[in-house]
Write a protein that holds these residues in place. Structure first.
Motif, PDB file in Angstrom:
ATOM      1  N   LEU A  26     -37.793 -95.479 -50.033  1.00  0.00           N
ATOM      2  CA  LEU A  26     -38.486 -95.357 -47.782  1.00  0.00           C
ATOM      3  C   LEU A  26     -37.213 -95.811 -47.277  1.00  0.00           C
ATOM      4  O   LEU A  26     -37.658 -95.154 -46.237  1.00  0.00           O
ATOM      5  N   SER A  27     -36.764 -96.528 -47.619  1.00  0.00           N
ATOM      6  CA  SER A  27     -35.818 -97.479 -46.829  1.00  0.00           C
ATOM      7  C   SER A  27     -34.308 -95.856 -45.865  1.00  0.00           C
ATOM      8  O   SER A  27     -33.538 -95.576 -45.467  1.00  0.00           O
ATOM      9  N   SER A  28     -34.293 -95.208 -47.361  1.00  0.00           N
ATOM     10  CA  SER A  28     -33.776 -93.966 -46.781  1.00  0.00           C
ATOM     11  C   SER A  28     -33.986 -92.420 -46.046  1.00  0.00           C
ATOM     12  O   SER A  28     -33.729 -91.817 -45.512  1.00  0.00           O
ATOM     13  N   LYS A  29     -35.054 -92.848 -45.543  1.00  0.00           N
ATOM     14  CA  LYS A  29     -36.035 -92.054 -44.412  1.00  0.00           C
ATOM     15  C   LYS A  29     -35.766 -91.606 -42.877  1.00  0.00           C
ATOM     16  O   LYS A  29     -36.025 -92.699 -42.589  1.00  0.00           O
ATOM     17  N   THR A  30     -35.418 -90.994 -42.496  1.00  0.00           N
ATOM     18  CA  THR A  30     -34.812 -90.524 -41.059  1.00  0.00           C
ATOM     19  C   THR A  30     -36.358 -90.256 -40.182  1.00  0.00           C
ATOM     20  O   THR A  30     -36.868 -89.537 -40.300  1.00  0.00           O
ATOM     21  N   ASP A  31     -35.822 -90.574 -39.240  1.00  0.00           N
ATOM     22  CA  ASP A  31     -36.829 -90.602 -38.062  1.00  0.00           C
ATOM     23  C   ASP A  31     -36.343 -89.281 -37.497  1.00  0.00           C
ATOM     24  O   ASP A  31     -35.598 -88.606 -37.403  1.00  0.00           O
ATOM     25  N   LEU A  32     -37.026 -88.312 -36.168  1.00  0.00           N
ATOM     26  CA  LEU A  32     -37.185 -87.059 -36.005  1.00  0.00           C
ATOM     27  C   LEU A  32     -36.165 -87.909 -34.676  1.00  0.00           C
ATOM     28  O   LEU A  32     -35.399 -86.620 -34.455  1.00  0.00           O
ATOM     29  N   VAL A  33     -36.449 -89.288 -34.212  1.00  0.00           N
ATOM     30  CA  VAL A  33     -35.085 -89.153 -32.764  1.00  0.00           C
ATOM     31  C   VAL A  33     -34.161 -89.517 -33.235  1.00  0.00           C
ATOM     32  O   VAL A  33     -32.906 -89.272 -32.512  1.00  0.00           O
ATOM     33  N   THR A  34     -34.241 -89.858 -34.912  1.00  0.00           N
ATOM     34  CA  THR A  34     -32.702 -89.721 -35.136  1.00  0.00           C
ATOM     35  C   THR A  34     -32.171 -88.650 -35.569  1.00  0.00           C
ATOM     36  O   THR A  34     -30.797 -88.589 -35.443  1.00  0.00           O
ATOM     37  N   VAL A  35     -32.779 -88.086 -36.559  1.00  0.00           N
ATOM     38  CA  VAL A  35     -32.300 -86.470 -36.314  1.00  0.00           C
ATOM     39  C   VAL A  35     -31.894 -85.844 -35.064  1.00  0.00           C
ATOM     40  O   VAL A  35     -30.851 -84.935 -34.594  1.00  0.00           O
ATOM     41  N   TYR A  36     -32.570 -85.571 -34.349  1.00  0.00           N
ATOM     42  CA  TYR A  36     -32.256 -85.178 -32.654  1.00  0.00           C
ATOM     43  C   TYR A  36     -31.017 -85.975 -31.607  1.00  0.00           C
ATOM     44  O   TYR A  36     -29.765 -85.207 -31.492  1.00  0.00           O
ATOM     45  N   GLN A  37     -30.880 -87.296 -32.684  1.00  0.00           N
ATOM     46  CA  GLN A  37     -29.364 -87.832 -32.069  1.00  0.00           C
ATOM     47  C   GLN A  37     -27.524 -87.286 -32.426  1.00  0.00           C
ATOM     48  O   GLN A  37     -27.251 -87.267 -32.755  1.00  0.00           O
ATOM     49  N   GLU A  38     -28.234 -86.987 -34.088  1.00  0.00           N
ATOM     50  CA  GLU A  38     -27.194 -86.676 -34.796  1.00  0.00           C
ATOM     51  C   GLU A  38     -26.753 -85.686 -34.677  1.00  0.00           C
ATOM     52  O   GLU A  38     -25.818 -84.426 -34.301  1.00  0.00           O
ATOM     53  N   ALA A  39     -27.885 -84.010 -33.890  1.00  0.00           N
ATOM     54  CA  ALA A  39     -28.479 -83.055 -33.211  1.00  0.00           C
ATOM     55  C   ALA A  39     -27.040 -83.242 -31.954  1.00  0.00           C
ATOM     56  O   ALA A  39     -26.428 -82.139 -31.992  1.00  0.00           O
ATOM     57  N   VAL A  40     -27.950 -83.838 -31.597  1.00  0.00           N
ATOM     58  CA  VAL A  40     -26.939 -84.200 -30.757  1.00  0.00           C
ATOM     59  C   VAL A  40     -25.191 -84.462 -30.287  1.00  0.00           C
ATOM     60  O   VAL A  40     -24.532 -83.490 -29.814  1.00  0.00           O
ATOM     61  N   ASN A  41     -24.622 -85.057 -31.870  1.00  0.00           N
ATOM     62  CA  ASN A  41     -23.024 -85.528 -31.536  1.00  0.00           C
ATOM     63  C   ASN A  41     -22.985 -84.495 -32.617  1.00  0.00           C
ATOM     64  O   ASN A  41     -21.075 -84.557 -32.157  1.00  0.00           O
ATOM     65  N   ASN A  42     -23.325 -83.398 -32.961  1.00  0.00           N
ATOM     66  CA  ASN A  42     -22.775 -82.727 -34.312  1.00  0.00           C
ATOM     67  C   ASN A  42     -22.930 -81.440 -34.043  1.00  0.00           C
ATOM     68  O   ASN A  42     -22.466 -80.615 -34.767  1.00  0.00           O
ATOM     69  N   ASN A  43     -24.237 -81.038 -33.456  1.00  0.00           N
ATOM     70  CA  ASN A  43     -24.649 -80.593 -33.403  1.00  0.00           C
ATOM     71  C   ASN A  43     -23.009 -78.601 -32.965  1.00  0.00           C
ATOM     72  O   ASN A  43     -22.440 -78.829 -31.554  1.00  0.00           O
ATOM     73  N   ALA A  44     -23.039 -77.750 -34.295  1.00  0.00           N
ATOM     74  CA  ALA A  44     -21.260 -76.754 -33.376  1.00  0.00           C
ATOM     75  C   ALA A  44     -22.118 -75.963 -32.227  1.00  0.00           C
ATOM     76  O   ALA A  44     -21.062 -75.903 -30.354  1.00  0.00           O
ATOM     77  N   ASP A  45     -22.807 -74.878 -31.636  1.00  0.00           N
ATOM     78  CA  ASP A  45     -23.518 -74.643 -30.824  1.00  0.00           C
ATOM     79  C   ASP A  45     -23.928 -75.175 -29.344  1.00  0.00           C
ATOM     80  O   ASP A  45     -23.446 -74.797 -28.509  1.00  0.00           O
ATOM     81  N   LEU A  46     -23.868 -76.719 -29.514  1.00  0.00           N
ATOM     82  CA  LEU A  46     -24.289 -77.238 -28.704  1.00  0.00           C
ATOM     83  C   LEU A  46     -22.560 -78.030 -27.782  1.00  0.00           C
ATOM     84  O   LEU A  46     -22.154 -77.808 -26.737  1.00  0.00           O
ATOM     85  N   ALA A  47     -21.460 -78.067 -28.970  1.00  0.00           N
ATOM     86  CA  ALA A  47     -20.208 -78.171 -28.872  1.00  0.00           C
ATOM     87  C   ALA A  47     -19.464 -76.768 -28.206  1.00  0.00           C
ATOM     88  O   ALA A  47     -18.973 -76.950 -26.989  1.00  0.00           O
ATOM     89  N   ALA A  48     -20.114 -75.966 -28.349  1.00  0.00           N
ATOM     90  CA  ALA A  48     -19.593 -74.495 -28.203  1.00  0.00           C
ATOM     91  C   ALA A  48     -19.879 -74.267 -26.354  1.00  0.00           C
ATOM     92  O   ALA A  48     -19.003 -74.092 -25.525  1.00  0.00           O
ATOM     93  N   ALA A  49     -21.235 -74.857 -25.911  1.00  0.00           N
ATOM     94  CA  ALA A  49     -21.610 -74.595 -24.925  1.00  0.00           C
ATOM     95  C   ALA A  49     -20.958 -75.309 -24.307  1.00  0.00           C
ATOM     96  O   ALA A  49     -21.224 -75.306 -22.870  1.00  0.00           O
ATOM     97  N   ARG A  50     -20.554 -76.825 -24.170  1.00  0.00           N
ATOM     98  CA  ARG A  50     -20.067 -77.358 -23.313  1.00  0.00           C
ATOM     99  C   ARG A  50     -18.528 -77.152 -22.845  1.00  0.00           C
ATOM    100  O   ARG A  50     -18.447 -77.160 -21.634  1.00  0.00           O
ATOM    101  N   ALA A  51     -18.430 -76.918 -23.942  1.00  0.00           N
ATOM    102  CA  ALA A  51     -16.890 -76.381 -23.480  1.00  0.00           C
ATOM    103  C   ALA A  51     -16.928 -75.393 -22.873  1.00  0.00           C
ATOM    104  O   ALA A  51     -16.008 -74.897 -21.593  1.00  0.00           O
ATOM    105  N   GLN A  52     -18.127 -74.279 -22.919  1.00  0.00           N
ATOM    106  CA  GLN A  52     -17.948 -72.828 -21.972  1.00  0.00           C
ATOM    107  C   GLN A  52     -18.528 -73.490 -20.662  1.00  0.00           C
ATOM    108  O   GLN A  52     -17.945 -73.001 -19.926  1.00  0.00           O
ATOM    109  N   LEU A  53     -19.068 -74.778 -20.511  1.00  0.00           N
ATOM    110  CA  LEU A  53     -19.641 -74.848 -19.209  1.00  0.00           C
ATOM    111  C   LEU A  53     -18.367 -75.079 -18.339  1.00  0.00           C
ATOM    112  O   LEU A  53     -18.481 -75.174 -17.428  1.00  0.00           O
TER     113      LEU A  53
END
Length: 491
Positions: A26-53
């Motif tokens: 059970l300790s290894s289960k991840t919640d929705l907010v944590t997944v979103y935070q990881e997406a913000v930090n590591n999502n390639a599409d978001l990083a590309a959009a930030r560079a384009q901006l």
């Protein structure tokens, strides 16, 4: 004695058998907010959009530079060999020249560059809004990917329970055949139903693996398990439950619609810029230059004397360095450029027309999406309630069909069909739950109000110890099934 189908029994069998390989701490289960935070930090599409901006925001200082002073400096050095033919013969003079200079230009009236700056600022605002839309889309994408995992897990749990139920039906058919209570056809029909359920379970397992892979793609992180959503999540109609209110909000706050408004503004300023190519320009100019005589066009004394003697004339003599300074105003009036300016103005007009039509198309699409999603949420609310009742009804239908089979009024095909309907209703119920969650988020995205706070609200209904093989059914329906099982005589 009668063995009746029980979802609770099926769940227990699936949990103790096929589900064991899927159990994780059970300790290894991840919640929705944590997944979103990881997406913000590591999502390639978001990083590309930030560079384009960041790149598109540089258009503003580039355009502003055309209205600011321009200063340049330089130097020159070189050797010059002069040969003069005279009646007395050829005379050769070698001269060395060196100078340095500085030039300053300040635009006083440049209408085209001013409109270019206005267009760049509008483009920068458009880029910022498009990046915000990308960030907002990541919120929805995270939820879609996360709940796709939960949907696939619940579907797998229902499919495993169905497989277990068909296996028990097959065992019962074999027992009845062995004691002469049924013919071989019942056994073959039960075997076919079990084989189909087993094949469906294999596909459902692959879908779970695919859903987790999508989560890895989104976040570049490997999550062994995620927390599930409680069945107590409120299923309510939108507030306000008025499509027009949502459409009005979307017209004001939809990020893509706001961005395209700035795109139209940029196209309008670009058209003004192109038309201003016909306007005169006025610049203040200043220059300073210093160098030796030869560099600035004044011959040195030695060269003058030699050349003058060779030519039989007296040339002026200049000694030392020469220094020149000038300041003034430069006016330029465009007269004809081969039709270039007019052509560019016509091009800009058509691009403005294109931008306006694209804005209208997007506005219509936003209105359509907002109304459709508003209807979808209201439909989902009714669907969740209806699908939940469908489970209860199908449970009763299975029970009645099995009793009819025992007394000879129904055949094995009827029993198998009733079981399929039951588990199909379970899957439909869970699909309706997840559709309701995602359609709510999509409605808010259309209206431009979707934010990370919506994920935090959903996260408050997550269940850290959620076990799909146990919790894919509402607790009260599971309890009802257990009560029915305890009252049911066993074969």
């Amino acid at each position: 004695m009668l063995r009746r189908l029980s979802l609770a029994v099926a769940v227990a069998a699936a949990s103790s058998g096929l589900a064991q390989a899927q159990e994780v701490p059970l300790s290894s289960k991840t919640d929705l907010v944590t997944v979103y935070q990881e997406a913000v930090n590591n999502n390639a599409d978001l990083a590309a959009a930030r560079a384009q901006l960041a790149a598109r925001q540089e258009l503003v200082p580039q355009a502003r530079a055309g209205l600011l002073p321009y200063l340049s400096a330089g130097a020159f050095t070189g050797d010059t060999r002069t040969k003069v033919d005279t009646s007395a013969g050829s005379q050769k003079v070698d001269r060395n020249a060196f100078s340095y200079q500085a030039n300053l230009s300040q635009p006083l009236f440049r209408a085209d560059r001013w409109f270019q700056l206005q267009a760049a600022q509008a483009t920068s605002e458009q880029a910022a809004l498009e990046f915000s839309a990308t960030q907002q889309n990541l919120i929805l994408q995270t939820a879609e990917t996360y709940f796709a995992v939960l949907r696939a897990q619940d579907n797998l749990a229902a499919t495993k329970a169905e497989e277990s139920a068909f296996k028990r039906q097959l065992d019962q058919a074999n027992e009845r055949f062995d004691v002469g209570l049924s013919d071989r056809t019942d056994v073959l029909q039960s075997q076919a139903g079990y084989d189909t359920a087993r094949a469906n379970r294999i596909i459902a397992q692959r879908n779970v693996d695919d859903a987790f892979q999508a989560l890895i793609t989104l976040t570049n992180r490997d999550f062994p398990a995620v927390e599930g959503i409680r069945h107590t999540l409120p299923v309510q109609t939108p507030v306000p439950n008025d499509a027009k209110s949502w459409v009005d909000t979307a017209a004001q706050q939809n990020l893509n619609l706001q961005a395209v408004n700035y795109a139209v503004n940029a196209a309008e300023e670009t058209l003004r810029q192109r038309k201003a190519g016909h306007a005169p320009t006025l610049d203040a100019v200043a220059s300073y230059e210093k160098g030796d005589n030869d560099a600035l066009g004044f011959s040195n004394s030695g060269a003058n004397e030699a050349l003058g003697a060779a030519a039989g004339i007296n040339l002026p003599r200049y000694n030392g360095d020469v220094e020149q300074t000038s300041i003034g105003v430069q006016l330029n009036i465009p007269i004809f450029s081969g039709g270039l300016t007019s052509s560019q103005a016509r091009e800009a007009y058509q691009l403005l027309n294109q931008a306006e039509q694209q804005r209208e198309s997007l506005r219509r699409q936003v209105v359509q999406d907002t109304r459709n999603r508003h209807r979808a949420v209201n439909t989902d609310v009714e669907q969740v309630s209806a699908r939940r009742q469908s489970i209860v009804s199908n449970q009763s239908a299975v029970e009645a069909t099995e009793i009819g089979y025992q007394v000879g009024t129904r055949n094995i095909v009827d029993v198998l069909d009733a079981q399929r309907q039951l588990y199909a209703s379970v899957r439909d119920y869970n699909n309706a739950r997840y559709d309701y969650i995602l359609d709510n988020l999509r409605l808010k995205q259309s209206a431009g109000t979707l934010s990370p706070a919506d994920l935090e609200t959903l996260a408050s209904y997550l269940k850290p110890d959620y076990d799909p093989d146990r919790d894919f059914l509402p607790p009260d329906l599971g309890a009802t099934e257990r009560e029915q099982r305890n009252k049911t005589p066993q074969l």
